[in-house]
Design a protein around this motif. Structure first.
Motif, PDB file in Angstrom:
ATOM      1  N   ALA A 187      34.776  32.029  42.720  1.00  6.29           N
ATOM      2  CA  ALA A 187      35.474  32.841  41.733  1.00  6.29           C
ATOM      3  C   ALA A 187      35.312  32.237  40.342  1.00  6.29           C
ATOM      4  N   PHE A 188      35.588  33.045  39.328  1.00  6.49           N
ATOM      5  CA  PHE A 188      35.489  32.566  37.952  1.00  6.49           C
ATOM      6  C   PHE A 188      36.487  33.313  37.074  1.00  6.49           C
ATOM      7  N   ILE A 189      36.887  32.667  35.988  1.00  3.94           N
ATOM      8  CA  ILE A 189      37.781  33.295  35.014  1.00  3.94           C
ATOM      9  C   ILE A 189      36.930  33.802  33.857  1.00  3.94           C
ATOM     10  N   ASN A 190      37.044  35.101  33.554  1.00  6.03           N
ATOM     11  CA  ASN A 190      36.184  35.676  32.529  1.00  6.03           C
ATOM     12  C   ASN A 190      36.747  35.444  31.125  1.00  6.03           C
ATOM     13  N   GLU A 191      36.085  35.998  30.129  1.00  9.54           N
ATOM     14  CA  GLU A 191      36.441  35.724  28.738  1.00  9.54           C
ATOM     15  C   GLU A 191      37.829  36.219  28.368  1.00  9.54           C
ATOM     16  N   PHE A 192      38.384  37.159  29.137  1.00  9.03           N
ATOM     17  CA  PHE A 192      39.708  37.696  28.838  1.00  9.03           C
ATOM     18  C   PHE A 192      40.808  37.027  29.654  1.00  9.03           C
ATOM     19  N   GLY A 193      40.445  36.018  30.440  1.00  6.74           N
ATOM     20  CA  GLY A 193      41.440  35.308  31.232  1.00  6.74           C
ATOM     21  C   GLY A 193      41.704  35.931  32.580  1.00  6.74           C
TER      22      GLY A 193
END
Length: 355
Positions: free
Chosen positions: A83-89
């Motif tokens: 999983a990853f956290i995108n630019e908008f959180g």
């Protein structure tokens, strides 16, 4: 005609015998398409198919930029390793089916307005646009229109808050909706202004606000929460560059809001899903004001038609929707793995036929 001439003729509703056309593939389909064509990973599909060229222009973050640390919003859960956290959180958790991810919203547990206000909303303060005008100049020198992706408003808002929670907030906590939307709108205004100052030809914006039958929420809520914010973004650009073209995307049946999209300055409408709206009706009612972009179904024609049927649909679109030149041919969404490679090739071949 080169790509820039073709773009200008299209948005000026000048009849011509060629059409702008584009398509994009999901990774699995692109892999199979390249394999079928004998292309290497670095070979360009745009060049292979001799598709129209455009230059994408965007702000750049300052040197050493780091996105805000959103990890505290997910301390109550175990984050999968992929999983990853995108630019908008927003935490994106890859699923088991191709390219899809599941969103976990950082403000899903927020109970108060103060918690919502405390969120580190991404912005473009300190980002630079000093390179953008030169990129536009070079694009025009190379006979290409320059395009800038501005972003979403509603989609980012519900992804930060949570889909069901955001819809409930519209009714029960509208001040929460207003705050989140305004922060995202402010960001988009700054990007639109930078693009207009640089001389960009074409802004792309959008929000998926409809299902296959109607809007996701009442038109009154759209008018309250979204219409004035998109109007603000578009006005910010047009105050600087009045002839800038604005391309709005929403899947689904948005027929009820098309007149008001035109009112706030939309000039290109995408994707006009034939499974949801009748492209002929849209052309008949609003073709004087809009370039239609899309119209070739990715739920019907592209996955389930034969190559000859794909070509027939493209030719019909040119005849019935493109007679005034105001048509950009595209599948109505990214092409999924169920689309046969032969149908992609048929789409391109039909698009390139002169009328």
């Amino acid at each position: 005609m080169n790509s820039l001439e073709l773009f200008k003729a299209t948005v000026e509703h000048i009849p011509h015998d060629e059409f702008l056309f584009f398509f994009s593939c999901t990774p699995d389909l692109e892999r199979r398409l390249r394999q079928h064509l004998g292309l290497k990973p670095h070979d360009s599909l745009v060049e292979y198919f001799d598709m129209p060229r455009v230059t994408s222009v965007a702000l750049r973050p300052p040197e050493g930029y780091k996105k805000p640390d959103f990890s505290r919003y997910f301390e109550d859960m175990d984050i999968p390793p992929n999983a990853f956290i995108n630019e908008f959180g927003v935490l994106e958790v890859p699923g088991s089916l191709y390219h899809f991810t599941r969103y976990v919203s950082p403000l899903r547990n927020a109970k108060t307005l103060s918690e919502v206000e405390d969120f580190p909303y991404p912005n473009v303060d300190g980002w630079t646009d000093s390179h953008m005008a030169e990129q536009v100049r070079l694009a025009h020198e190379n006979n290409q229109p320059a395009v800038c992706w501005i972003g979403h408003i509603y989609e980012v808002a519900w992804q930060i808050r949570g889909y069901e929670q955001f819809l409930m907030d519209m009714l029960l906590n509208p001040e929460i909706c207003e705050f989140i939307l305004e922060r995202i709108c402010e960001r988009n205004v700054k990007i639109a202004q930078a693009a207009a100052r640089a001389g960009v030809d074409w802004l792309t914006i959008g929000d998926d606000v409809a299902n296959e039958r109607t809007l996701m929420f009442s038109i009154e809520h759209w008018r309250r929460f979204l219409k004035p914010r998109w109007a603000k973004v578009i006005k910010a650009a047009k105050d600087i560059k009045p002839d800038i073209q604005v391309d709005y995307h929403s899947d689904g049946n948005i027929i009820d809001i098309i007149p008001e999209l035109i009112e706030i300055g939309i000039t290109i409408l995408n994707p006009i899903q034939p499974e949801c709206m009748d492209p002929l009706e849209v052309k008949r009612k609003y073709g004087k004001h809009l370039v239609l972009k899309g119209t070739v179904g990715t739920q019907s024609t592209m996955p389930f038609g034969t190559p000859d049927e794909v070509k027939k649909v493209v030719r019909e679109r040119k005849r019935t929707l493109g007679y005034d030149g105001a048509l950009i041919l595209e599948p109505t969404h990214v092409l999924e793995p169920d689309v046969p490679v032969e149908n992609v090739i048929a789409f391109v071949e039909a698009c390139k036929e002169r009328v």
